[in-house]
Design a protein around this motif. Structure first.
Motif, PDB file in Angstrom:
ATOM      1  N   ASP A 131       0.968  -1.262   0.010  1.00  0.00           N
ATOM      2  CA  ASP A 131       0.001   0.031  -0.122  1.00  0.00           C
ATOM      3  C   ASP A 131       0.772   1.328   0.066  1.00  0.00           C
ATOM      4  O   ASP A 131       0.452   2.337  -0.733  1.00  0.00           O
ATOM      5  N   LYS A 132       1.919   1.236   0.906  1.00  0.00           N
ATOM      6  CA  LYS A 132       2.684   2.450   0.729  1.00  0.00           C
ATOM      7  C   LYS A 132       3.647   2.536  -0.450  1.00  0.00           C
ATOM      8  O   LYS A 132       3.701   3.706  -0.843  1.00  0.00           O
ATOM      9  N   GLN A 133       4.076   1.449  -1.262  1.00  0.00           N
ATOM     10  CA  GLN A 133       4.662   1.717  -2.398  1.00  0.00           C
ATOM     11  C   GLN A 133       3.503   2.202  -3.562  1.00  0.00           C
ATOM     12  O   GLN A 133       3.988   3.150  -4.311  1.00  0.00           O
ATOM     13  N   LYS A 134       2.365   1.598  -3.513  1.00  0.00           N
ATOM     14  CA  LYS A 134       1.239   2.270  -4.186  1.00  0.00           C
ATOM     15  C   LYS A 134       1.194   3.767  -4.063  1.00  0.00           C
ATOM     16  O   LYS A 134       0.980   4.430  -5.183  1.00  0.00           O
ATOM     17  N   GLU A 135       1.005   4.164  -2.946  1.00  0.00           N
ATOM     18  CA  GLU A 135       0.867   5.555  -2.739  1.00  0.00           C
ATOM     19  C   GLU A 135       2.048   6.370  -3.184  1.00  0.00           C
ATOM     20  O   GLU A 135       1.809   7.451  -3.651  1.00  0.00           O
ATOM     21  N   THR A 136       3.225   5.709  -2.762  1.00  0.00           N
ATOM     22  CA  THR A 136       4.445   6.481  -3.142  1.00  0.00           C
ATOM     23  C   THR A 136       4.380   6.703  -4.786  1.00  0.00           C
ATOM     24  O   THR A 136       4.880   7.963  -5.223  1.00  0.00           O
ATOM     25  N   ARG A 137       4.208   5.633  -5.464  1.00  0.00           N
ATOM     26  CA  ARG A 137       4.103   5.616  -6.807  1.00  0.00           C
ATOM     27  C   ARG A 137       2.795   6.636  -7.420  1.00  0.00           C
ATOM     28  O   ARG A 137       3.017   7.494  -8.395  1.00  0.00           O
ATOM     29  N   ALA A 138       1.836   6.602  -6.719  1.00  0.00           N
ATOM     30  CA  ALA A 138       0.914   7.710  -7.233  1.00  0.00           C
ATOM     31  C   ALA A 138       1.131   9.012  -7.034  1.00  0.00           C
ATOM     32  O   ALA A 138       0.965   9.854  -7.770  1.00  0.00           O
ATOM     33  N   VAL A 139       1.826   9.545  -5.711  1.00  0.00           N
ATOM     34  CA  VAL A 139       2.319  10.861  -5.406  1.00  0.00           C
ATOM     35  C   VAL A 139       3.278  11.132  -6.649  1.00  0.00           C
ATOM     36  O   VAL A 139       3.336  12.248  -7.073  1.00  0.00           O
ATOM     37  N   ALA A 140       4.192  10.238  -6.942  1.00  0.00           N
ATOM     38  CA  ALA A 140       5.283  10.592  -7.672  1.00  0.00           C
ATOM     39  C   ALA A 140       4.836  10.799  -9.028  1.00  0.00           C
ATOM     40  O   ALA A 140       5.030  11.771  -9.708  1.00  0.00           O
ATOM     41  N   HIS A 141       3.734   9.945  -9.457  1.00  0.00           N
ATOM     42  CA  HIS A 141       2.984  10.243 -11.082  1.00  0.00           C
ATOM     43  C   HIS A 141       2.446  11.505 -10.653  1.00  0.00           C
ATOM     44  O   HIS A 141       2.335  12.206 -11.898  1.00  0.00           O
ATOM     45  N   HIS A 142       1.780  11.755  -9.811  1.00  0.00           N
ATOM     46  CA  HIS A 142       0.778  13.073  -9.822  1.00  0.00           C
ATOM     47  C   HIS A 142       2.122  14.141  -9.893  1.00  0.00           C
ATOM     48  O   HIS A 142       1.692  15.173 -10.655  1.00  0.00           O
ATOM     49  N   MET A 143       2.921  14.404  -8.969  1.00  0.00           N
ATOM     50  CA  MET A 143       3.983  15.446  -9.131  1.00  0.00           C
ATOM     51  C   MET A 143       4.571  15.521 -10.294  1.00  0.00           C
ATOM     52  O   MET A 143       4.791  16.608 -10.949  1.00  0.00           O
ATOM     53  N   HIS A 144       4.805  14.203 -11.112  1.00  0.00           N
ATOM     54  CA  HIS A 144       5.516  14.222 -12.470  1.00  0.00           C
ATOM     55  C   HIS A 144       4.613  15.049 -13.403  1.00  0.00           C
ATOM     56  O   HIS A 144       4.774  15.801 -14.472  1.00  0.00           O
ATOM     57  N   GLY A 145       3.042  14.672 -13.229  1.00  0.00           N
ATOM     58  CA  GLY A 145       2.251  15.397 -14.118  1.00  0.00           C
ATOM     59  C   GLY A 145       2.205  16.635 -13.786  1.00  0.00           C
ATOM     60  O   GLY A 145       1.957  17.658 -14.868  1.00  0.00           O
ATOM     61  N   GLU A 146       1.951  17.206 -12.662  1.00  0.00           N
ATOM     62  CA  GLU A 146       2.054  18.487 -12.212  1.00  0.00           C
ATOM     63  C   GLU A 146       3.333  19.299 -12.891  1.00  0.00           C
ATOM     64  O   GLU A 146       3.041  20.701 -13.531  1.00  0.00           O
ATOM     65  N   LEU A 147       4.420  18.902 -12.718  1.00  0.00           N
ATOM     66  CA  LEU A 147       5.575  19.377 -13.164  1.00  0.00           C
ATOM     67  C   LEU A 147       5.585  19.345 -14.694  1.00  0.00           C
ATOM     68  O   LEU A 147       5.974  20.597 -15.333  1.00  0.00           O
TER      69      LEU A 147
END
Length: 285
Positions: free
Chosen positions: A158-174
């Motif tokens: 669950d933590k890995q999925k959350e980390t990947r989701a946050v990284a994907h979201h930040m990449h999209g925002e950037l």
């Protein structure tokens, strides 16, 4: 010519100032974009580092909990074995004392054999009970460990999925921020190019207007000079005709006196005419 020169100087000064202002404005915008991009990168790095620190802290805490649990289990097993051993030793001591007393009392081999058989059965039963309890405790510990491992693996996933989701979201925002910044830079460049074209068109228009005004003024001055020359020629002819008429009128007078007077009058008249045409030319100019 002086006005045209001053206008040219003002236009060149304004163009240089505008170019410097545009360059400084673009530099400020680029510096702001760089600072914003560095701030975003620092924020992402800080968040990733904080997540990693929290994850490492959670791992250490879970490792400490597991280690303390294992130590407690080992200590509990040791304590249970020691209690069983003490209980067995006490039982043996009591049984030995009873057997010795019984042997001393009865001195019968049959009774001793029966007692010994029963004692062996009891010891065997106790050993079997102890082994059964140990097996049951180990099975419970193994089940608890399996459940804990499943929960730990699930939490890690669950933590890995959350980390990947946050990284994907930040990449999209950037990515969206970079696209918006590039679009803004292109718009600024297009506006700058349009302003330069408009300024060049305005300069060409002003130059044409100035040249047309100068050409009109030059044509007007040329016409005035031509008219002035015609007037001078006409005045000379009129003056000559008048002088000739006066000379014919006073030809019977004394030639020297008439010549002096005519010369004086001619000179005065010529001066008056020149003054008159000079005033007219100045007023026309």
């Amino acid at each position: 010519s002086r006005c045209l020169c001053e206008q040219k100087i003002l236009q060149q000064t304004f163009r240089v100032w505008r170019e410097r202002w545009t360059v400084s404005r673009e530099r400020q915008l680029s510096l702001r974009a760089d600072s914003h991009y560095r701030h975003l990168l620092h924020n992402l790095i800080f968040r990733a580092w904080r997540a990693y620190v929290c994850q490492q802290q959670g791992k250490r805490n879970r490792y400490y909990v597991a280690e303390s649990h294992a130590k407690k289990q080992k200590l509990l097993r040791t304590w249970q074995h020691w209690l069983i051993y003490v209980d067995v030793q006490r039982t043996k001591q009591r049984m030995q004392a009873v057997a010795l007393a019984f042997r001393e009392r009865t001195h019968l081999c049959i009774s001793w054999a029966v007692w010994r058989r029963r004692c062996c059965q009891i010891c065997t039963g106790r050993k079997m009970n102890i082994l059964a309890l140990q097996h049951w405790a180990q099975s419970l510990q193994f089940r608890a460990w399996l459940q804990w491992r499943d929960l730990y693996l699930k939490s890690q996933n669950d933590k890995q999925k959350e980390t990947r989701a946050v990284a994907h979201h930040m990449h999209g925002e950037l990515k969206r921020c970079m696209e918006a910044w590039l679009e803004y830079v292109n718009i600024c460049r297009e506006k700058k190019r349009q302003n330069e074209l408009a300024q060049e068109h305005h300069q060409v228009k002003v130059i044409r207007q100035c040249f047309s005004g100068w050409h009109l003024s030059w044509e007007c001055r040329r016409r005035v000079h031509a008219h002035q020359k015609d007037l001078e020629k006409l005045s000379a002819r009129i003056t000559l005709w008048r002088v000739f008429a006066r000379w014919k009128y006073v030809i019977l007078c004394v030639e020297e006196t008439l010549r002096c007077e005519l010369a004086e009058k001619h000179h005065r008249h010529h001066l008056l005419v020149l003054k008159k045409f000079w005033n007219c030319w100045k007023s026309c100019l």
